[in-house]
Design a protein around this motif. Structure first.
Motif, PDB file in Angstrom:
ATOM      1  N   PRO A   1      36.258  47.745  25.151  1.00 26.02           N
ATOM      2  CA  PRO A   1      35.820  47.857  26.081  1.00 26.02           C
ATOM      3  C   PRO A   1      34.923  46.664  26.597  1.00 26.02           C
ATOM      4  O   PRO A   1      34.117  45.758  25.937  1.00 26.02           O
ATOM      5  N   SER A   2      35.688  46.115  27.648  1.00 28.06           N
ATOM      6  CA  SER A   2      34.625  44.906  28.698  1.00 28.06           C
ATOM      7  C   SER A   2      34.882  45.159  29.808  1.00 28.06           C
ATOM      8  O   SER A   2      35.455  45.576  30.662  1.00 28.06           O
ATOM      9  N   GLN A   3      32.897  44.913  30.149  1.00 26.89           N
ATOM     10  CA  GLN A   3      33.050  44.972  31.454  1.00 26.89           C
ATOM     11  C   GLN A   3      34.141  44.266  32.894  1.00 26.89           C
ATOM     12  O   GLN A   3      34.212  44.294  33.960  1.00 26.89           O
ATOM     13  N   ASN A   4      34.383  43.346  32.351  1.00 28.31           N
ATOM     14  CA  ASN A   4      34.428  42.057  32.938  1.00 28.31           C
ATOM     15  C   ASN A   4      34.991  40.903  32.418  1.00 28.31           C
ATOM     16  O   ASN A   4      34.957  40.939  30.624  1.00 28.31           O
ATOM     17  N   LEU A   5      36.121  40.062  32.951  1.00 24.99           N
ATOM     18  CA  LEU A   5      36.638  38.727  32.072  1.00 24.99           C
ATOM     19  C   LEU A   5      35.286  38.104  30.849  1.00 24.99           C
ATOM     20  O   LEU A   5      36.235  37.744  29.811  1.00 24.99           O
ATOM     21  N   PHE A   6      33.807  38.304  31.434  1.00 22.93           N
ATOM     22  CA  PHE A   6      33.469  37.295  30.673  1.00 22.93           C
ATOM     23  C   PHE A   6      32.750  38.012  29.097  1.00 22.93           C
ATOM     24  O   PHE A   6      32.691  37.236  27.903  1.00 22.93           O
TER      25      PHE A   6
ATOM     26  N   ASN B   1      33.145  55.252  31.728  1.00 18.77           N
ATOM     27  CA  ASN B   1      34.215  55.136  33.091  1.00 18.77           C
ATOM     28  C   ASN B   1      35.142  55.544  33.434  1.00 18.77           C
ATOM     29  O   ASN B   1      36.357  55.627  32.318  1.00 18.77           O
ATOM     30  N   ILE B   2      35.745  55.986  34.674  1.00 18.07           N
ATOM     31  CA  ILE B   2      37.346  56.357  34.605  1.00 18.07           C
ATOM     32  C   ILE B   2      38.412  55.124  33.786  1.00 18.07           C
ATOM     33  O   ILE B   2      38.632  56.273  33.156  1.00 18.07           O
ATOM     34  N   PHE B   3      38.376  54.297  33.886  1.00 12.46           N
ATOM     35  CA  PHE B   3      39.143  53.337  33.332  1.00 12.46           C
ATOM     36  C   PHE B   3      39.319  54.009  31.536  1.00 12.46           C
ATOM     37  O   PHE B   3      40.472  54.004  30.964  1.00 12.46           O
ATOM     38  N   ALA B   4      38.373  53.992  30.750  1.00 11.44           N
ATOM     39  CA  ALA B   4      37.800  54.275  29.407  1.00 11.44           C
ATOM     40  C   ALA B   4      38.238  55.943  28.908  1.00 11.44           C
ATOM     41  O   ALA B   4      38.873  55.877  28.217  1.00 11.44           O
ATOM     42  N   LYS B   5      38.325  56.139  30.273  1.00 12.41           N
ATOM     43  CA  LYS B   5      38.361  57.900  30.385  1.00 12.41           C
ATOM     44  C   LYS B   5      40.367  57.832  29.739  1.00 12.41           C
ATOM     45  O   LYS B   5      41.153  58.520  29.369  1.00 12.41           O
TER      46      LYS B   5
ATOM     47  N   PHE C   1      38.391  40.796  40.232  1.00 13.97           N
ATOM     48  CA  PHE C   1      37.407  40.510  40.356  1.00 13.97           C
ATOM     49  C   PHE C   1      36.556  41.019  39.653  1.00 13.97           C
ATOM     50  O   PHE C   1      36.350  42.274  38.261  1.00 13.97           O
ATOM     51  N   ASN C   2      35.000  40.568  39.244  1.00 16.04           N
ATOM     52  CA  ASN C   2      33.770  39.977  38.566  1.00 16.04           C
ATOM     53  C   ASN C   2      32.537  40.675  39.025  1.00 16.04           C
ATOM     54  O   ASN C   2      32.210  40.044  39.259  1.00 16.04           O
ATOM     55  N   GLY C   3      32.318  41.522  38.625  1.00 15.16           N
ATOM     56  CA  GLY C   3      31.086  42.202  39.707  1.00 15.16           C
ATOM     57  C   GLY C   3      30.384  42.942  40.600  1.00 15.16           C
ATOM     58  O   GLY C   3      32.374  42.465  41.912  1.00 15.16           O
TER      59      GLY C   3
ATOM     60  N   THR D   1      34.649  47.314  41.523  1.00 14.48           N
ATOM     61  CA  THR D   1      34.051  49.128  41.407  1.00 14.48           C
ATOM     62  C   THR D   1      34.208  50.076  40.633  1.00 14.48           C
ATOM     63  O   THR D   1      33.743  51.138  39.682  1.00 14.48           O
ATOM     64  N   VAL D   2      35.411  49.853  39.738  1.00 13.91           N
ATOM     65  CA  VAL D   2      35.546  49.634  37.953  1.00 13.91           C
ATOM     66  C   VAL D   2      35.107  49.649  37.608  1.00 13.91           C
ATOM     67  O   VAL D   2      35.922  48.350  37.281  1.00 13.91           O
ATOM     68  N   PHE D   3      34.360  49.754  35.857  1.00  9.45           N
ATOM     69  CA  PHE D   3      33.550  48.993  35.344  1.00  9.45           C
ATOM     70  C   PHE D   3      33.906  48.698  33.885  1.00  9.45           C
ATOM     71  O   PHE D   3      33.845  48.463  32.691  1.00  9.45           O
ATOM     72  N   HIS D   4      35.578  48.294  33.863  1.00  8.49           N
ATOM     73  CA  HIS D   4      36.785  47.855  32.938  1.00  8.49           C
ATOM     74  C   HIS D   4      37.089  47.143  33.726  1.00  8.49           C
ATOM     75  O   HIS D   4      38.128  47.332  34.136  1.00  8.49           O
ATOM     76  N   LEU D   5      37.352  45.678  32.551  1.00  7.16           N
ATOM     77  CA  LEU D   5      38.011  44.711  32.636  1.00  7.16           C
ATOM     78  C   LEU D   5      39.440  44.688  33.096  1.00  7.16           C
ATOM     79  O   LEU D   5      40.324  45.678  32.582  1.00  7.16           O
ATOM     80  N   HIS D   6      40.310  44.882  34.702  1.00  2.89           N
ATOM     81  CA  HIS D   6      41.479  44.731  34.944  1.00  2.89           C
ATOM     82  C   HIS D   6      41.697  43.804  35.717  1.00  2.89           C
ATOM     83  O   HIS D   6      41.749  43.016  36.841  1.00  2.89           O
ATOM     84  N   PHE D   7      43.331  43.647  36.005  1.00  2.00           N
ATOM     85  CA  PHE D   7      44.128  42.832  36.742  1.00  2.00           C
ATOM     86  C   PHE D   7      44.725  44.033  37.642  1.00  2.00           C
ATOM     87  O   PHE D   7      45.627  44.544  37.119  1.00  2.00           O
ATOM     88  N   HIS D   8      44.903  43.175  38.861  1.00  2.00           N
ATOM     89  CA  HIS D   8      44.904  44.038  40.065  1.00  2.00           C
ATOM     90  C   HIS D   8      46.950  43.398  40.393  1.00  2.00           C
ATOM     91  O   HIS D   8      46.779  42.502  40.141  1.00  2.00           O
ATOM     92  N   ILE D   9      47.969  43.954  39.787  1.00  2.00           N
ATOM     93  CA  ILE D   9      48.957  43.004  39.826  1.00  2.00           C
ATOM     94  C   ILE D   9      49.627  43.925  41.753  1.00  2.00           C
ATOM     95  O   ILE D   9      49.882  45.063  41.521  1.00  2.00           O
TER      96      ILE D   9
END
Ligand code: 5GP
Length: 144
Positions: free
Chosen positions: A49-54, A7-11, A89-91, A97-105
């Motif tokens: 490497p976490s897809q989401n908060l969970f 995924n783009i954030f992993a890259k 966002f989770n899911g 839309t990008v499946f590496h956990l992130h917070f938007h500020i």
């Protein structure tokens, strides 16, 4: 489906894709969103490497929140924001839309509308300038 290592954030985290980085430490990284909802819109990620908060390991959660707070303070200062909105966002049903956990500020100004989520690419030179503003604020006393 499991975590996609490509995924783009992993890259970006591996240094294989470019980003306008504003902060990095052992466990977290922050860079500008390329389709910002407002000038200064920044993303904060755990390196785990976490897809989401969970999926976030407990031991990485504290560091992530501390980076969110530190970078949010710098963004608020750099853009003279009246407020800061955090989005996470989770899911895909929730808008992820990008499946590496992130917070938007997202810096918010009274009476100013924000652009729509992930729609218009920002000018690279402008992003470069905004990243410099945030890095400068991170280096100053009030952002600590
Ligand atoms: P999500 O919907 O998953 O919460 O948000 C993903 C965010 O990543 C969107 O706001 C989108 O603009 C941003 N984005 C998508 N691709 C890239 C990219 O290649 N680089 C950066 N810096 N941001 C991206």
């Amino acid at each position: 489906m499991g975590y996609d290592q490509d995924n783009i954030f992993a890259k970006i985290l591996r240094g294989e894709a470019p980003a306008h980085s504003v902060y990095e430490d052992e466990l977290t990284m922050a860079f500008l969103d390329v389709m910002p909802q407002a000038d200064g819109h920044t993303l904060v990620l755990p390196k785990a490497p976490s897809q989401n908060l969970f999926e976030l390991p407990d031991e990485a959660a504290g560091a992530l929140l501390l980076t969110v707070r530190k970078v949010a303070a710098a963004v608020k200062q750099a853009f003279a924001a009246d407020g800061i909105q955090l989005q996470q966002f989770n899911g895909s049903a929730a808008g992820q839309t990008v499946f590496h956990l992130h917070f938007h500020i997202i810096p918010c100004h009274t009476g100013r509308a924000r652009r729509r989520h992930a729609t218009a690419m920002a000018d690279a030179e402008l992003l470069k300038q905004h990243a410099q503003q945030i890095r400068a604020a991170l280096g100053s006393e009030r952002a600590r």
